[in-house]
Design a protein around this motif. Structure first.
Motif, mmCIF file in Angstrom:
data_model
loop_
_atom_site.group_PDB
_atom_site.id
_atom_site.type_symbol
_atom_site.label_atom_id
_atom_site.label_comp_id
_atom_site.label_asym_id
_atom_site.label_seq_id
_atom_site.Cartn_x
_atom_site.Cartn_y
_atom_site.Cartn_z
ATOM 1 N N GLU A 142 0.825 -1.212 0.000
ATOM 2 C CA GLU A 142 0.000 0.000 0.000
ATOM 3 C C GLU A 142 0.860 1.264 0.000
ATOM 4 O O GLU A 142 0.338 2.375 0.005
ATOM 5 C CB GLU A 142 -0.914 0.010 1.227
ATOM 6 C CG GLU A 142 -1.909 -1.135 1.227
ATOM 7 C CD GLU A 142 -2.799 -1.107 2.447
ATOM 8 O OE1 GLU A 142 -3.187 -0.007 2.885
ATOM 9 O OE2 GLU A 142 -3.097 -2.193 2.969
ATOM 10 N N SER A 146 2.512 2.560 2.400
ATOM 11 C CA SER A 146 2.061 3.323 3.554
ATOM 12 C C SER A 146 2.515 2.630 4.836
ATOM 13 O O SER A 146 3.237 1.640 4.797
ATOM 14 C CB SER A 146 0.528 3.459 3.532
ATOM 15 O OG SER A 146 0.100 4.365 4.515
ATOM 16 N N ARG A 186 -3.791 5.099 11.597
ATOM 17 C CA ARG A 186 -4.122 4.549 10.292
ATOM 18 C C ARG A 186 -4.043 3.044 10.438
ATOM 19 O O ARG A 186 -3.024 2.495 10.824
ATOM 20 C CB ARG A 186 -3.142 4.992 9.217
ATOM 21 C CG ARG A 186 -3.567 4.442 7.838
ATOM 22 C CD ARG A 186 -2.418 4.488 6.835
ATOM 23 N NE ARG A 186 -2.874 4.207 5.500
ATOM 24 C CZ ARG A 186 -3.132 2.990 5.042
ATOM 25 N NH1 ARG A 186 -3.039 1.945 5.830
ATOM 26 N NH2 ARG A 186 -3.517 2.806 3.791
#
Length: 79
Positions: A10, A12, A77
């Motif tokens: 991702e 991330s 997150r």
């Protein structure tokens, strides 16, 4: 920042974090010992007696900073 994990697919990161705003003060002797004993109880409860001896030996060269919190924010997150 709490636990984090890179999410390569991702591009991330999974994370959680908190920012605290307030006044920092050096703890007095009693508050310092109480804080160190609390850490001992949390992280090394099976070694309480040895930990108390260590705290007594190290307390004069240890600083504990108390933050009187005025405001805090947090975010995370998740994957």
């Amino acid at each position: 920042v709490g636990a984090s994990q890179v999410l390569p697919g991702e591009f991330s990161t999974q994370y959680s974090s908190v920012i605290v705003f307030g006044q920092a003060h050096e703890a007095d002797e009693a508050e310092k010992v109480n804080a160190l004993l609390s850490l001992l109880d949390k992280y090394s409860p099976a070694f309480k007696e040895a930990g108390e001896v260590n705290i007594e030996k190290a307390k004069q060269r240890t600083k504990v900073i108390r933050i009187d919190i005025d405001h805090l924010t947090g975010k995370s997150r998740k994957a």
